[in-house]
Motif scaffolding. Structure first.
Motif, PDB file in Angstrom:
ATOM      1  N   MET A  79       0.929  -1.486   0.049  1.00 29.90           N
ATOM      2  CA  MET A  79       0.264  -0.458  -0.249  1.00 29.90           C
ATOM      3  C   MET A  79       1.332   0.912   0.048  1.00 29.90           C
ATOM      4  N   ARG A  80       0.461   2.065  -0.910  1.00 26.81           N
ATOM      5  CA  ARG A  80       1.097   3.655  -0.856  1.00 26.81           C
ATOM      6  C   ARG A  80       0.545   4.772   0.269  1.00 26.81           C
ATOM      7  N   ILE A  81       1.904   4.732   1.168  1.00 27.10           N
ATOM      8  CA  ILE A  81       1.172   5.748   2.090  1.00 27.10           C
ATOM      9  C   ILE A  81       2.231   6.950   2.053  1.00 27.10           C
ATOM     10  N   ALA A  82       1.326   8.021   2.776  1.00 32.45           N
ATOM     11  CA  ALA A  82       1.920   9.030   2.799  1.00 32.45           C
ATOM     12  C   ALA A  82       1.641   9.858   3.687  1.00 32.45           C
ATOM     13  N   LEU A  83       2.585  10.879   4.796  1.00 31.87           N
ATOM     14  CA  LEU A  83       2.305  11.170   5.781  1.00 31.87           C
ATOM     15  C   LEU A  83       1.805  12.220   5.226  1.00 31.87           C
ATOM     16  N   LEU A  84       1.315  12.896   6.108  1.00 33.03           N
ATOM     17  CA  LEU A  84       0.973  14.466   5.776  1.00 33.03           C
ATOM     18  C   LEU A  84       0.154  15.273   6.836  1.00 33.03           C
ATOM     19  N   THR A  85       1.583  16.202   7.486  1.00 37.19           N
ATOM     20  CA  THR A  85       1.760  16.075   8.364  1.00 37.19           C
ATOM     21  C   THR A  85       2.172  17.738   8.816  1.00 37.19           C
ATOM     22  N   ALA A  86       2.052  18.573  10.167  1.00 38.58           N
ATOM     23  CA  ALA A  86       2.861  19.965  10.554  1.00 38.58           C
ATOM     24  C   ALA A  86       4.196  19.297  11.165  1.00 38.58           C
ATOM     25  N   ASN A  87       4.006  18.154  12.107  1.00 36.83           N
ATOM     26  CA  ASN A  87       5.083  17.407  12.204  1.00 36.83           C
ATOM     27  C   ASN A  87       6.566  17.693  11.814  1.00 36.83           C
ATOM     28  N   VAL A  88       7.199  18.193  11.007  1.00 35.81           N
ATOM     29  CA  VAL A  88       8.872  18.079  10.554  1.00 35.81           C
ATOM     30  C   VAL A  88       9.551  17.894  11.018  1.00 35.81           C
ATOM     31  N   GLN A  89       9.788  17.368  12.480  1.00 25.85           N
ATOM     32  CA  GLN A  89      11.104  16.977  13.159  1.00 25.85           C
ATOM     33  C   GLN A  89      12.054  15.882  12.204  1.00 25.85           C
ATOM     34  N   ASP A  90      12.704  15.781  12.316  1.00 24.46           N
ATOM     35  CA  ASP A  90      14.017  14.822  11.444  1.00 24.46           C
ATOM     36  C   ASP A  90      13.634  13.115  11.936  1.00 24.46           C
ATOM     37  N   SER A  91      13.571  13.282  13.394  1.00 20.21           N
ATOM     38  CA  SER A  91      12.688  12.317  13.649  1.00 20.21           C
ATOM     39  C   SER A  91      11.461  11.596  13.252  1.00 20.21           C
ATOM     40  N   VAL A  92      10.989  12.389  12.272  1.00 13.35           N
ATOM     41  CA  VAL A  92       9.642  11.917  12.475  1.00 13.35           C
ATOM     42  C   VAL A  92      10.182  11.524  10.531  1.00 13.35           C
ATOM     43  N   ARG A  93      10.532  12.215  10.199  1.00 11.88           N
ATOM     44  CA  ARG A  93      11.007  11.808   8.864  1.00 11.88           C
ATOM     45  C   ARG A  93      11.720  10.717   8.101  1.00 11.88           C
ATOM     46  N   GLN A  94      12.337  10.398   9.205  1.00 20.65           N
ATOM     47  CA  GLN A  94      13.493   9.128   9.341  1.00 20.65           C
ATOM     48  C   GLN A  94      12.280   7.784  10.003  1.00 20.65           C
ATOM     49  N   ARG A  95      11.522   8.289  10.338  1.00 22.25           N
ATOM     50  CA  ARG A  95      10.912   6.847  11.014  1.00 22.25           C
ATOM     51  C   ARG A  95       9.596   6.666   9.646  1.00 22.25           C
TER      52      ARG A  95
END
Length: 124
Positions: A79-95
């Motif tokens: 499944m294609r998953i997109a995270l659309l968020t205001a939480n732009v922390q590097d840890s979120v991007r890495q996860r």
């Protein structure tokens, strides 16, 4: 993609779901939109109708978007998953990257949603 794409929008903000949904409907009138306000609702939706694309907010009460992405990835690896968020922390991007989920920063606008919809054209 020839069949009508099923797109799941998951965000605890009704306004965010409405805005994103309006842009999706404009750009992909053939799409079947399913909305959920939290992770548990999203999993119930997926049990009924497996989407081609899940668009997830990260900061939600209960199960957050990263936890939801992990559950989805375990059960639906293609499944294609997109995270659309205001939480732009590097840890979120890495996860997100570790979960093979595309990362998109809010605010929701035509350009961002267009880039998310481009994921439908990618082969799993």
């Amino acid at each position: 993609m020839t069949a009508a794409p099923v797109i799941l929008l998951v965000d605890d903000s009704r306004v965010s779901r409405m805005l994103c949904g309006a842009i999706v409907r404009e750009r992909r009138p053939d799409a079947i939109l399913v909305e959920a306000g939290n992770g548990d609702e999203a999993l119930s939706c997926i049990a009924t109708l497996v989407p081609h694309l899940a668009v997830l907010d990260v900061n939600m009460p209960g199960m957050n978007g990263l936890e939801l992405a992990e559950r989805i990835r375990n059960d639906h690896p293609d499944m294609r998953i997109a995270l659309l968020t205001a939480n732009v922390q590097d840890s979120v991007r890495q996860r997100a990257a570790a979960l093979n989920a595309a990362f998109f920063a809010k605010p929701i606008n035509d350009t961002v949603v267009g880039r998310i919809l481009d994921l439908l054209e990618l082969h799993p």
